[in-house]
Design a protein around this motif. Structure first.
Motif, short mmCIF file in Angstrom:
data_model
loop_
_atom_site.label_atom_id
_atom_site.label_comp_id
_atom_site.label_asym_id
_atom_site.label_seq_id
_atom_site.Cartn_x
_atom_site.Cartn_y
_atom_site.Cartn_z
N ASN A 124 0.83 -1.21 0.00
CA ASN A 124 0.00 0.00 0.00
C ASN A 124 0.86 1.26 0.00
OD1 ASN A 124 -2.30 -1.59 0.12
ND2 ASN A 124 -2.58 -1.34 2.31
N ASN A 125 1.90 1.26 0.83
CA ASN A 125 2.74 2.45 0.93
C ASN A 125 3.56 2.69 -0.33
OD1 ASN A 125 3.59 3.61 4.18
ND2 ASN A 125 3.86 4.77 2.30
N TYR A 183 1.11 4.13 -2.74
CA TYR A 183 0.81 5.48 -2.25
C TYR A 183 1.93 6.45 -2.62
CZ TYR A 183 -0.32 9.08 1.27
OH TYR A 183 -0.61 10.25 1.93
N LEU A 213 -7.85 3.21 -0.98
CA LEU A 213 -6.50 3.78 -1.04
C LEU A 213 -6.41 4.89 -2.07
CD1 LEU A 213 -3.61 3.72 -0.01
CD2 LEU A 213 -3.10 1.95 -1.71
N ALA A 247 -6.87 -2.31 3.43
CA ALA A 247 -6.67 -1.87 2.04
C ALA A 247 -6.04 -0.49 1.95
CB ALA A 247 -7.99 -1.89 1.29
N SER A 248 -6.22 0.35 2.96
CA SER A 248 -5.65 1.70 2.92
C SER A 248 -4.67 1.95 4.07
CB SER A 248 -6.78 2.75 2.98
OG SER A 248 -7.48 2.66 4.21
#
Length: 297
Positions: free
Chosen positions: A76-77, A80, A161, A247-248
């Motif tokens: 995720n990161n 992101y 996200l 998920a986020s």
């Protein structure tokens, strides 16, 4: 003469240490010592009433690599950071080039671009709830005009996200624009006049002259954007709390959750050390490689 030279050398060394000492004290108290304390904490187990704290070495790190949630958060990161960094920098550069041009209401345009930066992230997150709320939000209201169904933007893994990413880009682009705008105003007008005399188009002038001169600012912004992609989690507390189904969830939020929700401080310390190590590697690459290939005025 030799004794006088040694005395002068010692005096200069003392002056140097006196000038260095304020920064050294601050860095030692607020950076070096906390980092070493965190590293030391990551080498011990979580203490309970039945199981006291004991030295476990790298066990917290191996447990972390075996944790599937950790890899979800890392993915995720990475997504992101991979989206927010280049997109926010690109939008900031475009806004700065436009706001620096000879346009009407230039002051209003600059203020409008910078306004999101003034808002605290918590306030910005609450503002975006007005857009994302299913059925009542602005996005669903617009979609209903075209017969589109209601979407729970923050409540489904496919969009949560991305909704967070949009908020971050909206918040950071105006902040980065200020740095670009300041850098653009330091470029001499003589360069533009020389380019015009040579018959260079606006695109050629921007690509061949402006962008290379903005490279130091771009590197500075890129490093700050990278740090922000790890440390900015305020909006997660308001919008998704890391859900749905992780998920986020981002790294710093997972560190906070591990330390203050699950009360596993050593595991949180291990994650913190890993984040610091990655950021240190990126900083080392920046200073040893990219700086040598950057033109400074």
């Amino acid at each position: 003469m030799s004794a006088h030279a040694n005395l002068e050398r010692r005096r200069q060394a003392i002056y140097g240490w006196l000038l260095l000492s304020p920064a050294l004290v601050l860095l030692s108290v607020f950076a070096f010592y906390p980092t070493m304390a965190t590293l030391w904490s990551s080498l011990f187990s979580r203490g309970t009433r039945r199981n006291p704290v004991e030295f476990v070495g790298t066990e917290n790190y191996t447990d972390l690599f075996a944790d599937p949630t950790f890899w979800i958060v890392v993915k995720n990161n990475l997504l992101y950071a991979g989206v927010t960094i280049p997109v926010s920098i690109g939008i900031a550069l475009a806004m700065a080039l436009w706001a620096n041009g000879k346009i009407s209401a230039r002051g209003f345009v600059r203020t409008a671009y910078f306004t999101p930066t003034v808002l605290p992230m918590i306030a910005a997150a609450n503002l975006w709830l007005f857009f994302y709320t299913p059925g009542l939000g602005v996005l669903d209201q617009i979609g209903s005009l075209f017969g589109l169904p209601s979407v729970n933007w923050l409540g489904q893994p496919e969009t949560a996200l991305w909704a967070i990413i949009i908020v971050t880009i909206w918040k950071e682009a105006g902040f980065f624009m200020i740095f670009y705008l300041a850098a653009l105003q330091t470029i001499p007008e003589d360069l533009k006049e020389a380019a015009d005399i040579e018959g260079a188009s606006r695109w050629t002038y921007t690509r061949r002259i402006v962008l290379p001169l903005l490279m130091p600012t771009t590197l500075f912004i890129a490093v700050n954007a990278l740090i922000n992609s790890v440390k900015l989690i305020d909006h997660l507390f308001i919008l998704t709390k890391g859900g749905p189904s992780d998920a986020s969830k981002l790294l710093l939020y997972y560190i906070w959750e591990m330390a203050f929700a699950f009360f596993d401080a050593p595991q949180a310390a291990a994650m913190t050390i890993m984040v610091i190590a990655v950021l240190a590697i990126v900083a080392a690459v920046k200073f040893s490689y990219l700086d040598k290939r950057t033109h400074y005025q």
